[in-house]
Design a protein around this motif. Structure first.
Motif, PDB file in Angstrom:
ATOM      1  N   ARG A   1     -12.509  38.384 -14.868  1.00 42.12           N
ATOM      2  CA  ARG A   1     -11.420  37.509 -14.452  1.00 42.12           C
ATOM      3  C   ARG A   1     -10.303  37.707 -15.474  1.00 42.12           C
ATOM      4  O   ARG A   1     -10.425  37.265 -16.620  1.00 42.12           O
ATOM      5  CB  ARG A   1     -11.884  36.052 -14.432  1.00 42.12           C
ATOM      6  N   THR A   2      -9.258  38.430 -15.076  1.00 40.41           N
ATOM      7  CA  THR A   2      -8.209  38.829 -16.011  1.00 40.41           C
ATOM      8  C   THR A   2      -6.869  38.229 -15.601  1.00 40.41           C
ATOM      9  O   THR A   2      -6.518  38.244 -14.428  1.00 40.41           O
ATOM     10  CB  THR A   2      -8.077  40.372 -16.044  1.00 40.41           C
ATOM     11  N   VAL A   3      -6.160  37.690 -16.568  1.00 40.77           N
ATOM     12  CA  VAL A   3      -4.801  37.190 -16.331  1.00 40.77           C
ATOM     13  C   VAL A   3      -3.842  38.010 -17.176  1.00 40.77           C
ATOM     14  O   VAL A   3      -4.071  38.191 -18.381  1.00 40.77           O
ATOM     15  CB  VAL A   3      -4.697  35.694 -16.698  1.00 40.77           C
ATOM     16  N   ARG A   4      -2.776  38.543 -16.548  1.00 42.24           N
ATOM     17  CA  ARG A   4      -1.762  39.304 -17.301  1.00 42.24           C
ATOM     18  C   ARG A   4      -0.649  38.340 -17.716  1.00 42.24           C
ATOM     19  O   ARG A   4       0.251  38.044 -16.935  1.00 42.24           O
ATOM     20  CB  ARG A   4      -1.188  40.421 -16.428  1.00 42.24           C
ATOM     21  N   LEU A   5      -0.764  37.879 -18.939  1.00 40.51           N
ATOM     22  CA  LEU A   5       0.160  36.852 -19.437  1.00 40.51           C
ATOM     23  C   LEU A   5       1.614  37.291 -19.330  1.00 40.51           C
ATOM     24  O   LEU A   5       2.482  36.518 -18.917  1.00 40.51           O
ATOM     25  CB  LEU A   5      -0.187  36.520 -20.892  1.00 40.51           C
ATOM     26  N   HIS A   6       1.880  38.548 -19.717  1.00 37.75           N
ATOM     27  CA  HIS A   6       3.274  39.027 -19.762  1.00 37.75           C
ATOM     28  C   HIS A   6       3.883  39.188 -18.376  1.00 37.75           C
ATOM     29  O   HIS A   6       5.086  39.345 -18.258  1.00 37.75           O
ATOM     30  CB  HIS A   6       3.349  40.348 -20.527  1.00 37.75           C
ATOM     31  N   GLU A   7       3.055  39.161 -17.330  1.00 41.36           N
ATOM     32  CA  GLU A   7       3.601  39.296 -15.968  1.00 41.36           C
ATOM     33  C   GLU A   7       3.775  37.952 -15.274  1.00 41.36           C
ATOM     34  O   GLU A   7       4.317  37.886 -14.174  1.00 41.36           O
ATOM     35  CB  GLU A   7       2.682  40.198 -15.124  1.00 41.36           C
ATOM     36  N   LEU A   8       3.280  36.880 -15.892  1.00 39.31           N
ATOM     37  CA  LEU A   8       3.396  35.566 -15.250  1.00 39.31           C
ATOM     38  C   LEU A   8       4.852  35.094 -15.272  1.00 39.31           C
ATOM     39  O   LEU A   8       5.544  35.297 -16.271  1.00 39.31           O
ATOM     40  CB  LEU A   8       2.527  34.538 -15.991  1.00 39.31           C
ATOM     41  N   PRO A   9       5.300  34.427 -14.194  1.00 40.12           N
ATOM     42  CA  PRO A   9       6.677  33.923 -14.207  1.00 40.12           C
ATOM     43  C   PRO A   9       6.881  32.862 -15.294  1.00 40.12           C
ATOM     44  O   PRO A   9       7.965  32.771 -15.861  1.00 40.12           O
ATOM     45  CB  PRO A   9       6.857  33.321 -12.794  1.00 40.12           C
ATOM     46  N   ASP A  10       5.833  32.089 -15.587  1.00 42.97           N
ATOM     47  CA  ASP A  10       5.975  31.024 -16.589  1.00 42.97           C
ATOM     48  C   ASP A  10       4.739  31.004 -17.503  1.00 42.97           C
ATOM     49  O   ASP A  10       3.836  30.188 -17.322  1.00 42.97           O
ATOM     50  CB  ASP A  10       6.147  29.675 -15.869  1.00 42.97           C
ATOM     51  N   PRO A  11       4.697  31.931 -18.476  1.00 47.11           N
ATOM     52  CA  PRO A  11       3.519  32.010 -19.363  1.00 47.11           C
ATOM     53  C   PRO A  11       3.236  30.685 -20.073  1.00 47.11           C
ATOM     54  O   PRO A  11       2.070  30.308 -20.246  1.00 47.11           O
ATOM     55  CB  PRO A  11       3.901  33.085 -20.377  1.00 47.11           C
ATOM     56  N   ALA A  12       4.295  29.964 -20.452  1.00 43.13           N
ATOM     57  CA  ALA A  12       4.092  28.697 -21.172  1.00 43.13           C
ATOM     58  C   ALA A  12       3.342  27.689 -20.298  1.00 43.13           C
ATOM     59  O   ALA A  12       2.460  26.977 -20.782  1.00 43.13           O
ATOM     60  CB  ALA A  12       5.437  28.136 -21.619  1.00 43.13           C
ATOM     61  N   ALA A  13       3.668  27.662 -19.008  1.00 46.05           N
ATOM     62  CA  ALA A  13       2.988  26.736 -18.093  1.00 46.05           C
ATOM     63  C   ALA A  13       1.513  27.114 -17.972  1.00 46.05           C
ATOM     64  O   ALA A  13       0.630  26.239 -17.984  1.00 46.05           O
ATOM     65  CB  ALA A  13       3.658  26.768 -16.724  1.00 46.05           C
ATOM     66  N   TYR A  14       1.242  28.419 -17.877  1.00 45.34           N
ATOM     67  CA  TYR A  14      -0.161  28.869 -17.820  1.00 45.34           C
ATOM     68  C   TYR A  14      -0.914  28.388 -19.060  1.00 45.34           C
ATOM     69  O   TYR A  14      -2.027  27.844 -18.965  1.00 45.34           O
ATOM     70  CB  TYR A  14      -0.236  30.395 -17.709  1.00 45.34           C
ATOM     71  N   LEU A  15      -0.302  28.576 -20.214  1.00 45.19           N
ATOM     72  CA  LEU A  15      -0.978  28.197 -21.464  1.00 45.19           C
ATOM     73  C   LEU A  15      -1.185  26.680 -21.534  1.00 45.19           C
ATOM     74  O   LEU A  15      -2.209  26.221 -22.033  1.00 45.19           O
ATOM     75  CB  LEU A  15      -0.179  28.707 -22.673  1.00 45.19           C
TER      76      LEU A  15
END
Ligand code: NDP
Length: 314
Positions: free
Chosen positions: A26-40
């Motif tokens: 299960r991999t998430v590409r942080l740098h491709e997310l529209p809102d990395p801060a929201a993911y975190l």
């Protein structure tokens, strides 16, 4: 074993590696997310491992934002972009990809040395510019039998030295600790190494410990007939001092795969015919990049299955 969780991809990676990570974990590409801060904010607690490149590393602030992070897996052997002491203090293990890239990096270092001493690239430019029809090319420097210094006799430095043995060179090296099982002469400082060699090949680790190690003084010790090869990190060389030494003919030439502010190369180097400029490609072959990707995947798999890394950094 780590409790099941997410593998966080922090930076762009080899496409085949990105694909394999996504297929296997299960991999998430942080740098491709529209809102990395929201993911975190919302899902940081799921992340158990982070995968990054030697170029990007993992920032302390990102480590601090991931409460279950147990491993940082680097694609590349240099890992000075990650603060390992900070990771350790948080109980995070760190791995890199040693050994598998030694041959290609050493091949390129020796190729760079031959290129800059025999002026292969400069002579190629000469032919293409139509100058051969006007005059034969000037004489260059012999490589075989010369005195070559290896600055940093680690895995890659040794691979360079083994290759140079085939050229009948006299090999000396500088490292903080003399290496026990090699036939080469140990020299205590970079300045002394440069003073007694016709060429110096830089293969030390990067990071704060080696910043500016190849100083103006070391370049002057190498002298107007001396050549520099750097396949380590741009930070190891005082780049403004190098530009000045090349411009003023205080060293004979340089082969450089790494720079202080990649991908920006100082104008003074771009304008010089006495330097070989390469875009950080020493490990960049299909075979070696695949081997590095395989080692990254092995590290991630083993960490998730057993809680340990295959190639932890020392
Ligand atoms: P190693 O850790 O095996 O070797 C590094 C060597 O540097 C050690 O022998 C160490 O010896 C020496 N060293 C460290 N600090 C100093 C110092 N202050 N003075 C003299 N010697 C020093 O690393 P590798 O050979 O695997 O890789 C070397 C570096 O090459 C990597 O860290 C990376 O930055 C660079 N690299 C560049 C690539 C490219 O694409 N251009 C590709 C791969 C790697 P001691 O501790 O005894 O001083």
């Amino acid at each position: 074993p780590a409790a099941p969780g997410t593998v966080l991809q922090v930076s762009p990676l080899l496409p085949a590696l990105e694909k394999a990570l996504a297929e296997r974990h299960r991999t998430v590409r942080l740098h491709e997310l529209p809102d990395p801060a929201a993911y975190l904010r919302e899902e940081a607690g799921d992340v158990v491992a982070a995968v990054t490149s030697a170029r990007f590393g993992v920032a302390n602030s990102l480590m601090d934002a991931l409460p279950r992070l147990g491993a940082i897996v680097h694609f590349g052997v240099g890992y000075e972009t990650t603060d390992v002491a900070h990771a350790r203090a948080r109980g995070i293990d760190v791995s890199n990809t040693p050994d598998v890239l030694d041959d290609c990096v050493a091949d390129l270092a020796v190729g760079g040395l031959i290129d800059v001493m025999r002026e292969l690239s400069a002579a190629d430019r000469y032919v293409r510019a139509g100058k051969w029809t006007a005059a034969p090319y000037p004489l260059t420097s012999r490589v075989s039998g010369k005195r070559v210094g290896i600055l940093g006799l680690g895995r890659i430095g040794r691979a360079v030295a083994r290759r140079l043995e085939g050229f009948g060179t006299d090999i000396a090296y500088c490292s903080r600790t003399p290496v026990a099982d090699v036939p080469y002469r140990h020299v205590p400082t970079a300045r002394e190494l440069a003073a007694e060699c016709d060429a110096v090949v830089v293969t030390v680790a990067g990071g704060p410990g080696t910043r500016g190690l190849v100083s103006a003084e070391v370049l002057d010790a190498l002298g107007p007939r001396g050549f520099l090869v750097n396949v380590a990190r741009g930070s190891v060389v005082d780049e403004p001092a190098l530009v000045a030494a090349v411009r003023e003919g205080r060293i004979a030439g340089a082969a450089l795969d790494v720079f202080a502010d990649e991908p920006n190369v100082p104008q003074g180097l771009l304008e010089s015919d006495r330097v070989l400029l390469l875009p950080h490609v020493a490990s960049g072959t299909h075979e070696t990049r695949q081997a590095m990707a395989d080692l990254v995947l092995d590290n991630v798999r083993r960490f998730l299955a057993e809680g340990v890394l295959v190639t932890p950094v020392p």
